[in-house]
Design a protein around this motif. Structure first.
Motif, short mmCIF file in Angstrom:
data_model
loop_
_atom_site.label_atom_id
_atom_site.label_comp_id
_atom_site.label_asym_id
_atom_site.label_seq_id
_atom_site.Cartn_x
_atom_site.Cartn_y
_atom_site.Cartn_z
N VAL A 131 0.83 -1.21 0.00
CA VAL A 131 0.00 0.00 0.00
C VAL A 131 0.87 1.25 0.00
O VAL A 131 0.63 2.20 -0.77
N ASP A 132 1.89 1.28 0.85
CA ASP A 132 2.77 2.45 0.90
C ASP A 132 3.53 2.65 -0.40
O ASP A 132 3.80 3.78 -0.82
N PHE A 133 3.88 1.53 -1.06
CA PHE A 133 4.58 1.64 -2.35
C PHE A 133 3.68 2.31 -3.39
O PHE A 133 4.13 3.17 -4.15
N ILE A 134 2.42 1.91 -3.43
CA ILE A 134 1.48 2.53 -4.37
C ILE A 134 1.37 4.03 -4.11
O ILE A 134 1.44 4.85 -5.04
N ASN A 139 2.72 9.66 -5.68
CA ASN A 139 3.10 11.01 -5.25
C ASN A 139 4.42 11.48 -5.86
O ASN A 139 4.81 12.63 -5.64
N GLN A 140 5.07 10.63 -6.62
CA GLN A 140 6.31 11.05 -7.28
C GLN A 140 6.01 11.98 -8.45
O GLN A 140 5.08 11.74 -9.22
N ALA A 141 6.83 12.99 -8.60
CA ALA A 141 6.73 13.86 -9.77
C ALA A 141 7.26 13.10 -10.98
O ALA A 141 8.39 12.58 -10.94
N GLU A 143 6.83 12.67 -15.57
CA GLU A 143 6.22 13.17 -16.80
C GLU A 143 5.04 12.31 -17.23
O GLU A 143 4.11 12.81 -17.85
N GLN A 144 5.09 11.01 -16.92
CA GLN A 144 4.05 10.09 -17.36
C GLN A 144 3.09 9.76 -16.23
O GLN A 144 3.48 9.64 -15.07
N GLU A 145 1.81 9.60 -16.58
CA GLU A 145 0.82 9.21 -15.59
C GLU A 145 1.15 7.81 -15.07
O GLU A 145 1.76 6.99 -15.75
N LEU A 146 0.72 7.54 -13.86
CA LEU A 146 0.88 6.23 -13.26
C LEU A 146 -0.40 5.43 -13.44
O LEU A 146 -1.48 5.88 -13.06
N ILE A 147 -0.26 4.25 -14.03
CA ILE A 147 -1.39 3.33 -14.17
C ILE A 147 -1.23 2.22 -13.14
O ILE A 147 -0.17 1.59 -13.07
N LEU A 148 -2.24 2.00 -12.36
CA LEU A 148 -2.26 0.89 -11.42
C LEU A 148 -3.05 -0.23 -12.09
O LEU A 148 -4.28 -0.20 -12.15
N LEU A 149 -2.32 -1.21 -12.63
CA LEU A 149 -2.94 -2.34 -13.32
C LEU A 149 -3.24 -3.42 -12.29
O LEU A 149 -2.34 -4.14 -11.83
N ALA A 150 -4.48 -3.53 -11.90
CA ALA A 150 -4.91 -4.45 -10.84
C ALA A 150 -5.62 -5.64 -11.47
O ALA A 150 -6.60 -5.47 -12.19
N SER A 169 -6.13 11.72 -7.80
CA SER A 169 -5.90 12.58 -8.96
C SER A 169 -4.52 12.37 -9.58
O SER A 169 -4.16 13.07 -10.53
N LYS A 170 -3.77 11.41 -9.06
CA LYS A 170 -2.39 11.23 -9.49
C LYS A 170 -2.14 9.88 -10.15
O LYS A 170 -0.99 9.54 -10.44
N MET A 171 -3.19 9.11 -10.40
CA MET A 171 -3.01 7.80 -11.05
C MET A 171 -4.31 7.39 -11.72
O MET A 171 -5.36 8.03 -11.55
N ARG A 172 -4.22 6.34 -12.51
CA ARG A 172 -5.39 5.75 -13.17
C ARG A 172 -5.42 4.27 -12.85
O ARG A 172 -4.40 3.60 -12.92
N VAL A 173 -6.58 3.75 -12.48
CA VAL A 173 -6.73 2.34 -12.14
C VAL A 173 -7.36 1.60 -13.31
O VAL A 173 -8.43 1.97 -13.80
N VAL A 174 -6.68 0.56 -13.78
CA VAL A 174 -7.21 -0.34 -14.80
C VAL A 174 -7.36 -1.71 -14.13
O VAL A 174 -6.37 -2.30 -13.72
N TRP A 175 -8.59 -2.17 -14.02
CA TRP A 175 -8.88 -3.37 -13.24
C TRP A 175 -9.46 -4.47 -14.11
O TRP A 175 -10.43 -4.27 -14.83
N LEU A 176 -8.85 -5.65 -14.03
CA LEU A 176 -9.39 -6.85 -14.66
C LEU A 176 -10.38 -7.48 -13.68
O LEU A 176 -9.97 -8.01 -12.64
N GLY A 177 -11.66 -7.39 -13.99
CA GLY A 177 -12.65 -7.97 -13.09
C GLY A 177 -14.07 -7.66 -13.50
O GLY A 177 -14.31 -6.77 -14.30
N SER A 178 -15.01 -8.44 -12.97
CA SER A 178 -16.44 -8.25 -13.09
C SER A 178 -17.04 -8.84 -14.37
O SER A 178 -16.41 -8.83 -15.44
#
Length: 346
Positions: A131-134, A139-141, A143-150, A169-178
């Motif tokens: 969790v802390d790693f995410i 929160n790192q500055a 150039e590229q957006e962070l995608i959290l591929l879950a 507001s600092k990442m995008r979540v892409v989730w495989l599910g449902s």
């Protein structure tokens, strides 16, 4: 006036000079077009659940020109054992991909969001490292957006948003599910509370649908055991010190390990086949044209039924109708002509 021909030594020097330039640099100089930026992501996985997680991770590892993998966080779902077993399987794939110790690998939640949520502000809690790693990466500055591929339950994602809501507001979540709009599905059912929590935040959210038995979901992107046995042996990077697979045996490349994974899995179709759900979610990050995406007002799941909220200003994206042949062929092609991702750790 006659043009003077280059002498052989000069021509040879120029040939060697340009051949030493990176392919991307030469392409940029010749076309004037900069190469596309890499997809920056964290891979959040229940790696030991079945076998699609392993295919997805290897796909990320061998797509060096495409992906910038910041790290891997693991979680534990009902199958595949506890968090330690999930971690060990992710470790095996990193070893086969020659990147263990070079890409961060962290343990996330063993339990559910509901059981862990009250403790996220404490010095220690279940899943803290992942969790802390995410949160740190979001929160790192950069150039590229962070995608959290879950590609498992959404527990780690929800805990990170609970601990630091500003990362929405600092990442995008892409989730495989449902199976949306139908009920059910493994990842969803493992922690429905975490999914509803994420749906009620403002984090950009994309659902890569599963839809068991339907042609419109990732369940349709299947490969047969016979195809794996024919195509996969020997494929991928080769390592000097073989790993021991989760079902025993020793393996020096992912191709041989994939054959073993397909030997030790249940089948429900004839001919025997398994869907590579998670790999599809990674593939559409590489080429969005391999699926169709639509935006809808975010629904909510109540008593295992999807409730539409047409007036909801919070929107989400739904992925469906995937190009099976393109995805599978790109996996084989990339594994055969692999370029490993850049290390993150010394």
């Amino acid at each position: 006036m006659m043009k003077k021909k280059l002498t052989f030594p000069i021509a040879l020097f120029l040939l060697l000079f340009f051949s030493c330039q990176s392919g991307e640099k030469v392409a940029e100089e010749m076309t004037g077009v900069e190469p596309a930026p890499k997809v920056r992501l964290i891979y959040d996985t229940d790696a030991n659940n079945e076998l699609d997680d392993q295919f997805a991770l290897m796909y990320l590892l061998v797509n060096g020109p495409t992906f910038d993998l910041e790290g891997i966080t693991v979680n534990a779902t009902r199958s595949g054992g506890n968090i330690d077993e999930q971690y060990e399987e992710a470790k095996r794939i990193l070893q086969l991909g020659q990147r263990y110790g070079q890409i961060p690998l962290l343990k996330g939640a063993d339990g559910s969001f509901e059981s862990i949520q009250p403790f996220v502000k404490e010095e220690d809690f279940d899943g803290k490292a992942g969790v802390d790693f995410i949160i740190d990466q979001a929160n790192q500055a950069h150039e590229q957006e962070l995608i959290l591929l879950a590609v498992g339950k959404l527990t780690n994602v929800a805990l990170a948003l609970e601990k630091d809501p500003a990362i929405a507001s600092k990442m995008r979540v892409v989730w495989l599910g449902s199976n949306y709009p139908k009920p059910g599905e493994y990842n969803q059912d493992n922690d429905t509370v975490s999914m509803n929590y994420v749906l009620n935040t403002n984090v950009p959210f994309e659902m890569v649908t599963v839809r068991y038995g339907e042609p419109s979901g990732t369940d349709a992107v299947k490969v047969t055991q016979a195809e794996i046995n024919e195509k996969m042996p020997g494929m991928g990077p080769q390592i000097e010190n073989p790993i021991t697979g989760r079902h025993g045996g020793e393996f020096s490349n992912f191709g041989d390990y994939a054959v073993s994974l397909f030997e030790h899995i249940d089948y429900y179709t004839d001919p025997p086949a398994r869907a590579l759900f998670d790999m599809v979610a990674a593939a559409i990050l590489k080429n969005p044209n391999w699926g169709e995406k639509k935006e809808i007002p975010a629904p909510i799941l109540i008593n295992n039924e999807w409730i539409e909220r047409p007036d909801n200003p919070r929107k989400m994206s739904v992925w469906e109708n995937f190009d099976k042949d393109a995805v599978i062929q790109d996996f084989y092609k990339t594994l055969e002509n692999f370029e490993l991702i850049s290390p993150k750790l010394p």
